[in-house]
Write a protein that holds these residues in place. Structure first.
Motif, PDB file in Angstrom:
ATOM      1  N   LYS A  59       0.507  -1.290  -0.023  1.00  0.00           N
ATOM      2  CA  LYS A  59      -0.342   0.277  -0.057  1.00  0.00           C
ATOM      3  C   LYS A  59       0.795   1.324  -0.017  1.00  0.00           C
ATOM      4  N   TYR A  60       0.377   1.608  -1.090  1.00  0.00           N
ATOM      5  CA  TYR A  60       1.781   3.022  -0.742  1.00  0.00           C
ATOM      6  C   TYR A  60       0.495   4.686  -1.304  1.00  0.00           C
ATOM      7  N   ALA A  61      -0.223   4.754   0.081  1.00  0.00           N
ATOM      8  CA  ALA A  61      -0.740   6.021   0.450  1.00  0.00           C
ATOM      9  C   ALA A  61      -0.349   7.103   0.327  1.00  0.00           C
ATOM     10  N   THR A  62       0.515   7.712  -0.600  1.00  0.00           N
ATOM     11  CA  THR A  62       1.182   8.749  -1.041  1.00  0.00           C
ATOM     12  C   THR A  62       1.348   9.462  -2.308  1.00  0.00           C
ATOM     13  N   ALA A  63       1.843  10.437  -2.716  1.00  0.00           N
ATOM     14  CA  ALA A  63       1.733  11.444  -3.700  1.00  0.00           C
ATOM     15  C   ALA A  63       3.373  10.765  -4.656  1.00  0.00           C
ATOM     16  N   ARG A  64       4.319  10.303  -3.820  1.00  0.00           N
ATOM     17  CA  ARG A  64       5.333  10.110  -4.887  1.00  0.00           C
ATOM     18  C   ARG A  64       5.005   9.079  -5.316  1.00  0.00           C
ATOM     19  N   ASP A  65       6.047   8.526  -6.747  1.00  0.00           N
ATOM     20  CA  ASP A  65       6.073   7.172  -8.065  1.00  0.00           C
ATOM     21  C   ASP A  65       6.158   6.401  -7.305  1.00  0.00           C
ATOM     22  N   LEU A  66       5.839   5.354  -7.715  1.00  0.00           N
ATOM     23  CA  LEU A  66       5.266   4.396  -6.975  1.00  0.00           C
ATOM     24  C   LEU A  66       6.681   3.490  -8.242  1.00  0.00           C
ATOM     25  N   PRO A  67       7.054   2.634  -7.244  1.00  0.00           N
ATOM     26  CA  PRO A  67       8.998   2.393  -7.885  1.00  0.00           C
ATOM     27  C   PRO A  67       8.266   0.744  -8.167  1.00  0.00           C
ATOM     28  N   THR A  68       9.475   0.290  -8.284  1.00  0.00           N
ATOM     29  CA  THR A  68       9.313  -1.217  -9.246  1.00  0.00           C
ATOM     30  C   THR A  68       9.635  -2.186  -8.218  1.00  0.00           C
ATOM     31  N   ILE A  69       8.615  -3.320  -8.525  1.00  0.00           N
ATOM     32  CA  ILE A  69       8.642  -4.778  -7.441  1.00  0.00           C
ATOM     33  C   ILE A  69       9.550  -5.696  -8.168  1.00  0.00           C
ATOM     34  N   PHE A  70      10.205  -6.514  -7.117  1.00  0.00           N
ATOM     35  CA  PHE A  70      11.346  -7.407  -7.671  1.00  0.00           C
ATOM     36  C   PHE A  70      10.712  -9.189  -6.799  1.00  0.00           C
ATOM     37  N   THR A  71      10.432  -9.935  -7.143  1.00  0.00           N
ATOM     38  CA  THR A  71      10.738 -11.046  -6.458  1.00  0.00           C
ATOM     39  C   THR A  71      11.906 -11.730  -6.400  1.00  0.00           C
TER      40      THR A  71
ATOM     41  N   VAL B 209      -0.545  -1.588  -4.633  1.00  0.00           N
ATOM     42  CA  VAL B 209      -0.028  -2.540  -5.081  1.00  0.00           C
ATOM     43  C   VAL B 209      -0.187  -4.011  -4.490  1.00  0.00           C
ATOM     44  N   VAL B 210      -1.281  -5.216  -5.955  1.00  0.00           N
ATOM     45  CA  VAL B 210      -1.423  -6.116  -5.518  1.00  0.00           C
ATOM     46  C   VAL B 210      -0.365  -7.080  -6.230  1.00  0.00           C
ATOM     47  N   VAL B 211       0.198  -7.980  -5.832  1.00  0.00           N
ATOM     48  CA  VAL B 211       1.267  -8.261  -6.094  1.00  0.00           C
ATOM     49  C   VAL B 211       0.793  -9.577  -6.462  1.00  0.00           C
ATOM     50  N   HIS B 212       0.557 -10.948  -7.396  1.00  0.00           N
ATOM     51  CA  HIS B 212      -0.142 -11.913  -7.576  1.00  0.00           C
ATOM     52  C   HIS B 212       0.769 -12.950  -7.475  1.00  0.00           C
ATOM     53  N   GLU B 213       1.703 -12.913  -5.881  1.00  0.00           N
ATOM     54  CA  GLU B 213       2.119 -14.104  -5.551  1.00  0.00           C
ATOM     55  C   GLU B 213       2.788 -14.211  -4.257  1.00  0.00           C
ATOM     56  N   VAL B 214       2.978 -14.337  -3.333  1.00  0.00           N
ATOM     57  CA  VAL B 214       3.737 -14.594  -2.218  1.00  0.00           C
ATOM     58  C   VAL B 214       5.115 -15.706  -2.018  1.00  0.00           C
ATOM     59  N   SER B 215       6.104 -14.317  -1.844  1.00  0.00           N
ATOM     60  CA  SER B 215       7.665 -15.050  -2.084  1.00  0.00           C
ATOM     61  C   SER B 215       8.134 -14.840  -0.660  1.00  0.00           C
ATOM     62  N   ARG B 216       9.446 -14.569  -0.586  1.00  0.00           N
ATOM     63  CA  ARG B 216      10.326 -14.989   0.806  1.00  0.00           C
ATOM     64  C   ARG B 216      10.613 -13.871   1.197  1.00  0.00           C
ATOM     65  N   ASP B 217      11.545 -13.553  -0.452  1.00  0.00           N
ATOM     66  CA  ASP B 217      12.132 -11.670  -0.320  1.00  0.00           C
ATOM     67  C   ASP B 217      11.542 -11.405  -1.866  1.00  0.00           C
ATOM     68  N   PHE B 218      11.592  -9.845  -1.042  1.00  0.00           N
ATOM     69  CA  PHE B 218      10.958  -8.835  -2.451  1.00  0.00           C
ATOM     70  C   PHE B 218      12.221  -7.898  -2.405  1.00  0.00           C
ATOM     71  N   VAL B 219      12.261  -7.151  -3.690  1.00  0.00           N
ATOM     72  CA  VAL B 219      13.734  -6.475  -3.702  1.00  0.00           C
ATOM     73  C   VAL B 219      12.188  -5.188  -3.910  1.00  0.00           C
ATOM     74  N   ILE B 220      13.225  -3.888  -3.621  1.00  0.00           N
ATOM     75  CA  ILE B 220      11.926  -2.333  -3.909  1.00  0.00           C
ATOM     76  C   ILE B 220      12.777  -1.403  -5.213  1.00  0.00           C
ATOM     77  N   ARG B 221      12.936  -1.045  -5.782  1.00  0.00           N
ATOM     78  CA  ARG B 221      13.875  -0.485  -6.905  1.00  0.00           C
ATOM     79  C   ARG B 221      13.212   0.487  -7.062  1.00  0.00           C
ATOM     80  N   TYR B 222      14.210   1.698  -7.292  1.00  0.00           N
ATOM     81  CA  TYR B 222      13.439   3.398  -8.121  1.00  0.00           C
ATOM     82  C   TYR B 222      15.152   4.038  -7.875  1.00  0.00           C
ATOM     83  N   GLY B 223      15.006   3.797  -9.506  1.00  0.00           N
ATOM     84  CA  GLY B 223      16.558   4.462  -9.546  1.00  0.00           C
ATOM     85  C   GLY B 223      18.077   3.589  -9.283  1.00  0.00           C
TER      86      GLY B 223
END
Length: 318
Positions: free
Chosen positions: A229-241, A260-274
């Motif tokens: 959940k991103y209840a903010t006005a900033r740009d959304l980052p990219t989510i990786f599993t 952002v509803v990701v269609h899986e459950v993972s042990r680890d995620f990585v979020i990147r922006y720039g």
């Protein structure tokens, strides 16, 4: 007991009283439809299988008897007392009648795939303007809809109760608010912060490490999907599993409002922006997944089979 003969005047009065009583009984047996709205020629009545309905007719005016959607007259389902005095046509919406005689009064019986209608085709009177359209309200349909809604509510309640019974007690903190912001620490160890959100069968055991500017305002999973959940006005980052070999892959997702509803459950995620990176670890991860008894991703709802109690997901409070 002495029996006295009736005088002529008494006999006439008695006969008139009998006739008036018979007429009143006949009038009482008929249901006279009333106007549905502004136009008195469009009339409505509540359907009762034991009731006879008075349809006010006059030469040169057609009458439409309208059924509920999906209801139609069966083969050989129309019977009229004086067929020579009336022209009849059937369609998917009901029956269309038009008098072909000066005095067309008679009776009409219509048998549909759902009901039987008994009608009295009578002359226009001061009590009832000419009927151009007659529609019915159906208490039996409303009763079935109410019963189906009750069954859905009971099924949803049972599904939610079964789902809640399978959630470990540790996943249901009694004093936890409905949502905890990801950047509001609830359990801190070093640079990692555990985040949680409470919901139906929700896993709240997440740890984060890295650039906190990328952190979602709330994070949880329901055993099927993971919610950022991103209840903010900033740009959304990219989510990786994270893959088993240590590599990364972008996730499949869709948006639900600010989540952002990701269609899986993972042990680890990585979020990147720039150049910014945030690592997320799922401490409640189960390789075989967790049973979601409700079958729904929305808190307070359950997905029901179509042949069980209607279609789609239902809400316990609806």
């Amino acid at each position: 007991m002495t029996v006295y003969p009736l005088s002529a005047r008494t006999a006439i009065a008695f006969a008139v009283a009998v006739e008036v009583t018979a007429a009143s009984t006949s009038a009482f047996a008929l249901d006279t439809p009333r106007s549905c709205g502004a136009d008195p020629h469009v009339q409505c009545a509540s359907y009762d299988p034991d009731q006879v309905y008075r349809v006010a007719t006059m030469p040169g005016r057609a009458v439409m008897i309208q059924f509920e959607p999906g209801e139609h007259i069966v083969d050989h389902g129309a019977g009229i007392g004086d067929a020579k005095a009336w022209h009849m046509a059937m369609n998917e919406s009901g029956a269309l009648l038009k008098p072909g005689a000066i005095q067309p009064e008679t009776n009409l019986v219509l048998v549909t795939n759902r009901r039987t209608y008994t009608l009295s085709l009578a002359d226009v009177s001061t009590l009832q303007p000419a009927t151009w359209v007659l529609r019915f309200d159906y208490p039996d349909t409303r009763a079935r809809a109410s019963a189906a809604q009750l069954r859905r509510q009971q099924a949803v309640t049972a599904a939610l109760a079964g789902s809640a019974a399978k959630v470990p007690p540790s996943a249901e903190p009694a004093a936890m608010p409905p949502a905890v912001a990801a950047n509001a620490p609830t359990a801190t160890g070093g640079n990692a912060t555990q985040t949680s959100v409470m919901g139906n069968s929700a896993n709240m055991q997440y740890m984060m490490r890295g650039d906190r500017a990328l952190a979602p305002t709330a994070l949880w999973d329901d055993g099927r999907f993971t919610y950022f959940k991103y209840a903010t006005a900033r740009d959304l980052p990219t989510i990786f599993t994270k893959l088993p070999d240590g590599g990364e892959a972008t996730v499949n997702f869709h948006m639900e409002g600010d989540t952002v509803v990701v269609h899986e459950v993972s042990r680890d995620f990585v979020i990147r922006y720039g150049q910014s990176v945030l690592g997320i670890r799922n401490d409640g991860y189960a390789p075989d997944g967790r049973y979601n008894g409700s079958g729904s991703s929305l808190p307070g709802t359950a997905r029901l089979p179509r042949d069980h109690a209607g279609s789609g997901s239902a809400n316990a409070g609806s």
